[in-house]
Design a protein around this motif. Structure first.
Motif, mmCIF file in Angstrom:
data_model
loop_
_atom_site.group_PDB
_atom_site.id
_atom_site.type_symbol
_atom_site.label_atom_id
_atom_site.label_comp_id
_atom_site.label_asym_id
_atom_site.label_seq_id
_atom_site.Cartn_x
_atom_site.Cartn_y
_atom_site.Cartn_z
ATOM 1 N N ASP A 170 -7.722 5.376 4.096
ATOM 2 C CA ASP A 170 -8.453 4.414 4.922
ATOM 3 C C ASP A 170 -8.815 5.026 6.276
ATOM 4 O OD1 ASP A 170 -8.305 2.498 2.942
ATOM 5 O OD2 ASP A 170 -6.579 1.469 3.828
ATOM 6 N N GLN A 186 -11.738 7.327 5.925
ATOM 7 C CA GLN A 186 -12.989 6.577 5.826
ATOM 8 C C GLN A 186 -13.429 6.068 7.190
ATOM 9 O OE1 GLN A 186 -14.778 6.107 2.661
ATOM 10 N NE2 GLN A 186 -16.251 5.910 4.343
ATOM 11 N N ASP A 187 -12.471 5.588 7.995
ATOM 12 C CA ASP A 187 -12.808 5.101 9.332
ATOM 13 C C ASP A 187 -13.382 6.230 10.196
ATOM 14 O OD1 ASP A 187 -11.964 2.575 8.683
ATOM 15 O OD2 ASP A 187 -10.004 2.751 9.652
ATOM 16 N N SER A 240 -3.223 4.325 3.153
ATOM 17 C CA SER A 240 -3.440 4.200 4.596
ATOM 18 C C SER A 240 -4.105 5.454 5.141
ATOM 19 C CB SER A 240 -2.101 3.963 5.310
ATOM 20 O OG SER A 240 -1.512 2.748 4.904
ATOM 21 N N LYS A 256 0.845 -1.185 0.000
ATOM 22 C CA LYS A 256 0.000 0.000 0.000
ATOM 23 C C LYS A 256 0.884 1.239 0.000
ATOM 24 C CE LYS A 256 -2.671 -0.335 3.624
ATOM 25 N NZ LYS A 256 -3.824 -0.038 4.532
#
Length: 212
Positions: A70, A73-74, A67, A62
């Motif tokens: 991500d 999004q979290d 990261s 990645k």
């Protein structure tokens, strides 16, 4: 002193490799095509495999921006809160039956009504929160990292490194880095000293994404 559990796993990996061959090109297993990838595209993630000591290695790579994305999004999911409960989503569904005898039938599927207004509003809000966080960035830092995982069929390497992968040559660089890390021939501190992907990096990348 040899550890029996690890020796059994190594033999399992070798046996799997002997029985189930990878389709490889130039010594690499490359599951993805780059025919439609432009030379200047931003990279996010990719996979690559190779053989080391008669055993398979699969690298899950990645880019740090992935990261970071991500994490956005979290946080968006956390800020938006819990979605409507599953029971609420399918409360208006109608069962479809299949006849399996003269007097017997069973449910084979459900026909659901259009998404409820509450559900639509929830995902509209989630989308708005995500876009705001993407536009403004978040306080979050991503450093280069790697982790080795022993699987029954291969050695897995989870690698986060600031490389760009838009063609097979650049994918080879990922495989070469993973191979050197496994052999102890280099370290991420040596390859990317003081590297840290943060808000300023993301805002620059996001500007390019918006222009694309």
């Amino acid at each position: 002193m040899k550890i029996k559990r690890l020796e059994r796993m190594r033999e399992s990996q070798r046996a799997y490799h002997r029985c189930c061959r990878w389709v490889m090109k130039d010594g690499l297993f490359m599951p993805h095509s780059y025919e439609e990838t432009s030379p200047g595209a931003l990279s996010w993630w990719d996979d690559v495999g190779f053989i080391l000591g008669e055993r398979r290695v699969i690298v899950w790579w990645k880019h740090p921006r992935m990261s970071y994305k991500d994490e956005i999004q979290d946080r968006a999911w956390s800020e938006a809160g819990e979605p409507p409960q599953e029971g609420e989503l399918f409360s208006d569904s109608t069962p479809n039956y299949k006849q399996i005898g003269r007097s017997r039938k069973r449910i084979t599927s459900y026909t659901t009504s259009p998404p409820q207004e509450e559900l639509r509003q929830y995902y509209d809000n989630l989308d708005a929160v995500t876009k705001n966080l993407q536009r403004d960035g978040i306080d979050f830092d991503v450093h280069a990292s790697w982790r080795r995982e022993r699987l029954s069929w291969a050695t897995g390497v989870a690698l986060v490194a600031p490389l760009e992968v838009r063609n097979e040559k650049e994918l080879k660089a990922v495989a070469d880095l993973a191979r050197c890390l496994l052999r102890g021939e280099t370290s991420l501190d040596r390859e990317f000293p003081d590297y840290c992907y943060g808000r300023n990096h993301w805002l620059t990348d996001y500007s390019d994404i918006e222009k694309a």
